[in-house]
Design an enzyme around this catalytic site. Structure first.
Site, short mmCIF file in Angstrom:
data_model
loop_
_atom_site.label_atom_id
_atom_site.label_comp_id
_atom_site.label_asym_id
_atom_site.label_seq_id
_atom_site.Cartn_x
_atom_site.Cartn_y
_atom_site.Cartn_z
N GLU A 149 0.73 -1.27 0.04
CA GLU A 149 0.09 -0.26 -0.07
C GLU A 149 0.99 1.26 -0.07
O GLU A 149 0.49 2.09 0.76
CB GLU A 149 -0.92 -0.22 1.07
CG GLU A 149 -1.85 -0.87 1.12
CD GLU A 149 -3.00 -1.06 2.26
OE1 GLU A 149 -2.80 -0.11 3.22
OE2 GLU A 149 -3.99 -1.83 2.24
N GLU A 179 -5.54 -8.40 -0.81
CA GLU A 179 -6.49 -8.18 0.30
C GLU A 179 -8.01 -7.94 0.27
O GLU A 179 -8.01 -7.02 -0.44
CB GLU A 179 -5.92 -6.74 1.08
CG GLU A 179 -4.33 -7.17 1.94
CD GLU A 179 -3.74 -6.08 2.94
OE1 GLU A 179 -4.75 -5.20 3.30
OE2 GLU A 179 -2.76 -5.59 2.90
#
Length: 505
Positions: free
Chosen positions: A172, A291
């Site tokens: 991320e 995710e």
């Protein structure tokens, strides 16, 4: 309510990559400590891992698992988790404001993954670290012997290399919350050079570059474009992340978020195609949705806690009590991954134990399956093979996140041996049963092998499995479907998820 659908043996989407049913586990909350690892637990094995948790994990037949993070990885020194346990440092984990004892590191986790029969998918720290540390980590894990890092591994009692082929290049990195957050071009350049270094260790290594943290980020989808323009020729996958919730308590809007996810995948697939064309590249890049899960029940309260607590060790965090509604939603999301399996090759439920997880544990006590365990298990066991096109004709509805949403959600998979087909069917209606007529063309000798159903009553939408009552939301044998005249006909209960297996000729 009537729903018609049609499947033809010759009309396929793609060969499903088994890794579509992978998982993710992070050094976060009680995922590792008192989740999979609890040396003082009555069921702990010689390595300190809980055997009853291992049994629940094995029953999912997970192909691959992403580790050790997650936000955690962006300040992680993998060297802290190797060597004698008594010599390992205790560190402060800035991501989740807790203490990391490093009693589980790469070698312990590798033994657990081997016992669980799962391939490792490792992430490198590109937040506070870079190419050199990533290169050293790969050498430690993958090189046979005769070098500093490989011989260090051997001195730690691991003679044979792990041969890890999947490497995530950070986590991320588009997120301002991420330690070491970068701009897209800066990260793309670093990912490009890191990927080249990682792949220098041998053929078969694949790398995953960070896409957007979610489709609501202000930089989405231009982040993907800029990153891929820097590294397209040297990476294999781009990651997508997305978490879901139903704060409005509107089940139909919640279920429609599956359609929103499909648009997310389609948009990133378009970015990939654009960059490939612009660069005149020959290689293809696929999506790693590494995710995904439901996360909202305790999210606001947990956020207050972890931003203020005083560095506890393995605190309870993000421990969701998933209900029937969540199980139906997760089943729909897995259906969407099957329908998009031409672009999505890897997907990881986040996470595996305790932290927004299909498996929960009590410290020193029991382990149990949450409601979402079952659709995930059915997809992993029976969703491997060839994804088939399904034409659906049924009533539709409009909601805030999507319009023209089918009440009937269907995905179908032809087994690798061609001898069976599995249909995953959801009736999203809160109060009406669905009269199903599913035509199966190109198949002979149809026989119903199994029908497992969850739900059937929207008044039970908020019922969840707990430690005290672990079997409140579980599959049961369905009895309202039958095969005849080349079709599967019968009734899908309202507010239900079904797994239907048919033998075929």
């Amino acid at each position: 309510m009537k729903g018609r659908a049609s499947i033809h043996r010759d009309f396929s989407i793609a060969q499903i990559d088994d890794r579509l049913y992978s998982a993710f586990i992070e050094h976060m909350g009680r995922a590792i400590y008192s989740g999979i690892y609890e040396p003082d637990h009555p069921t702990a094995n010689a390595d300190g891992f809980r055997n009853e948790v291992l049994d629940l994990v094995r029953n999912l037949k997970i192909p691959a698992i992403r580790y050790p993070g997650g936000n955690f990885v962006s300040a992680y020194k993998w060297e802290d988790g190797v060597g004698p346990k008594e010599d390992r440092p205790v560190r402060l984990d800035l991501a989740w404001r807790s203490k990391e004892t490093n009693q589980v590191g790469i070698n312990e986790f590798a033994r657990w993954a081997k016992d669980a029969e799962i391939e490792m998918m490792l992430a490198v720290n590109l937040g506070t670290r870079g190419i050199e540390e990533a290169r050293n980590f790969v050498e430690y894990c993958n090189h046979p012997s005769g070098t500093y890092w490989s011989d260090l591994r051997r001195s730690h009692g691991v003679e044979d290399p792990y041969g890890v082929n999947m490497w995530c290049l950070g986590n991320e990195m588009d997120g301002p919350w991420q330690i070491g957050h970068m701009e897209a071009k800066e990260y793309g350049r670093l990912a490009d050079e890191t990927s080249k270094a990682v792949k220098a260790f041998g053929k078969g290594i694949e790398t995953v570059v960070c896409g957007s943290s979610n489709d609501q980020m202000p930089t989405y989808p231009d982040w993907e474009r800029q990153v891929l323009e820097e590294c397209y020729e040297n990476v294999d996958y781009i990651s997508l992340h997305k978490y879901f919730g139903n704060n409005s308590r509107n089940s139909l809007n919640y279920f429609a978020k599956v359609e929103e996810t499909g648009r997310y995948i389609q948009s990133i697939a378009g970015v990939i195609d654009y960059v490939k064309a612009k660069k005149r590249a020959k290689n293809d890049i696929y999506i790693c949705f590494d995710e995904w899960n439901v996360w909202y029940h305790n999210r606001e309260e947990d956020s207050k806690n972890w931003h203020s607590w005083d560095w506890p060790e393995a605190p309870a965090l993000l421990e969701e009590d998933y209900n029937l509604e969540d199980a139906i939603f997760v089943g729909g999301l897995l259906n969407e991954f099957i329908r998009r399996s031409d672009r999505v090759k890897i997907a990881c439920i986040a996470q595996l134990v305790n932290v927004i997880a299909p498996i929960r544990t009590e410290r020193g006590g029991k382990a149990w399956a949450t409601s979402i365990y079952y659709p995930y298990q059915f997809a992993s066991l029976y969703g491997r093979g060839t994804a088939l096109n399904v034409s659906v004709d049924c009533p539709r509805y409009d909601e805030a996140v999507a319009q023209d949403v089918n009440y009937l959600d269907v995905a179908a998979v032809l087994a690798p041996d061609g001898k069976s087909i599995t249909v995953f069917a959801i009736n999203r209606s809160p109060d009406e049963a669905m009269e199903l007529d599913l035509a199966l063309h190109g198949f002979d000798n149809l026989k119903l092998i199994d029908h497992q159903v969850m739900g059937g009553d929207s008044s039970l939408a908020r019922v969840a499995n707990t430690c005290a009552e672990p079997n409140k939301v579980t599959p049961r044998k369905g009895d309202r479907l039958a095969v005849g005249e080349g079709a599967l006909k019968g009734e899908l209960p309202a507010f239900s998820y079904s797994m239907i297996r048919l033998s075929v000729g």
